[in-house]
Design an enzyme around this catalytic site. Structure first.
Site, short mmCIF file in Angstrom:
data_model
loop_
_atom_site.label_atom_id
_atom_site.label_comp_id
_atom_site.label_asym_id
_atom_site.label_seq_id
_atom_site.Cartn_x
_atom_site.Cartn_y
_atom_site.Cartn_z
N SER A 105 26.42 36.55 44.68
CA SER A 105 26.45 37.50 43.39
C SER A 105 26.73 36.51 42.22
CB SER A 105 27.44 38.60 43.56
OG SER A 105 28.80 38.02 43.53
N ARG A 152 30.93 35.08 51.60
CA ARG A 152 31.38 36.13 52.72
C ARG A 152 30.54 37.03 53.05
NH1 ARG A 152 37.23 36.78 50.50
NH2 ARG A 152 35.86 37.45 48.69
N ASP A 156 33.91 32.10 55.18
CA ASP A 156 35.17 32.17 54.30
C ASP A 156 35.68 30.89 53.75
OD1 ASP A 156 37.66 32.48 52.90
OD2 ASP A 156 38.12 34.18 54.20
N ASN A 188 30.08 26.74 43.44
CA ASN A 188 30.42 27.78 42.56
C ASN A 188 31.67 28.83 43.01
OD1 ASN A 188 29.65 29.96 40.57
ND2 ASN A 188 29.16 31.07 42.54
N TYR A 206 44.55 29.44 36.24
CA TYR A 206 42.95 29.30 36.07
C TYR A 206 42.72 28.09 35.05
CZ TYR A 206 38.10 30.76 36.11
OH TYR A 206 36.82 30.75 35.72
N LYS A 250 40.80 24.62 36.67
CA LYS A 250 39.42 24.15 36.04
C LYS A 250 39.42 23.02 35.34
CE LYS A 250 36.78 27.83 37.72
NZ LYS A 250 35.93 27.45 38.61
N THR A 296 28.90 38.86 34.51
CA THR A 296 28.66 38.91 35.91
C THR A 296 29.53 40.16 36.56
OG1 THR A 296 30.31 37.42 36.53
CG2 THR A 296 28.20 36.50 35.91
#
Length: 254
Positions: A12, A34, A60, A87, A149, A153, A184
């Site tokens: 996705s 997954r 996974d 990704n 996060y 990154k 998204t």
């Protein structure tokens, strides 16, 4: 000449968009995620629309044996991977102190350890062939204080910048793609309905643009790709922002 691209988190969002655009550019694909049903549906779509060979690898990446299977596929010299797209990712609430610490550890592993292992598997074959590309999906959060996060990154960006300079002269480029807020299902998976992220509309990008500009910059051998002029400008301004202001910017959204 047909190439093969492997994409993690391909079921996705940006991963699926990378798959669609690469298939349209005549790349065969190995799709990793997954969600077996979502991968099968996407694979069928791409085979039908573009006639590409599409391999589905359900895994996974936080399960060692399943990660090992992806590593083995990348390292398979008889079926080489010319483009690796790291990704796969997850998000957590910003309140680090309130988060489950094991969830934070999994978050760090998925964003840092997993791409490290996959890049380590891909590089020997790419270097032997004298060609290859690696795209690591990072975020503009890498340049803005934003809990763990932003921290994970930042590692992705810094490693990609180093690796691109180190391996680029040998024919292998590494690009960190750093989108801003992108439409998204990432935010939906956090349980946040669309339109309730607390982010102004002008700050949102669409996935096709992010992927298109990321692939363009990767083809140019660019170490860090920041899609859209608005985010290039914002990232440039963060260099001069006081720490307190930068933290407030990082607190926007979820």
């Amino acid at each position: 000449m047909t190439t093969t691209s492997l994409i993690t988190g391909a079921s996705s969002g940006l991963g699926a968009e990378f798959a669609r655009q690469l298939a349209a550019r005549c790349s065969d694909l190995v799709l990793v995620a997954r969600d077996r049903e979502a991968l099968a549906a996407l694979a069928a779509e791409l085979r039908r629309a573009h006639g590409r060979e599409v391999e589905v690898l359900v895994a996974d990446l936080l399960e060692p044996s399943e990660l090992d299977a992806v590593v083995a596929r990348i390292a398979d010299a008889e079926h080489p991977i010319e483009l690796l797209v790291n990704n796969a990712g997850i998000g957590l609430p910003l309140a680090f102190e309130a988060n489950d610490v094991d969830a934070e550890v999994r978050h760090g592993r998925l964003h840092n350890e997993v791409p490290l292992r996959l890049m380590h598997a891909a590089l020997p074959g790419m270097l032997e062939r004298g060609s290859g590309r690696i795209i690591n999906v990072a975020s503009v959060a890498a340049f803005i204080p934003r809990s763990t996060y932003g921290a994970v990154k930042s590692w992705v960006v810094n490693f990609s910048r180093w690796a691109n300079g180190y391996y680029g002269p040998r024919g292998v480029t590494v690009t960190a793609v750093c989108p801003g807020y992108t439409h998204t299902n990432f935010h939906e998976r956090l349980g946040l309905p669309p339109g309730q992220e607390g982010v102004p509309g002008w700050m949102w990008l669409d996935a096709p643009r992010v992927v298109r500009e990321g692939l363009r910059d990767a083809a140019r051998g660019t170490a860090v790709s920041i899609p859209s002029k608005r985010y290039k400008t914002l990232v440039g301004l963060t260099k001069f922002a006081p720490a307190g202001l930068a933290a407030k910017i990082g607190a926007r959204g979820r």
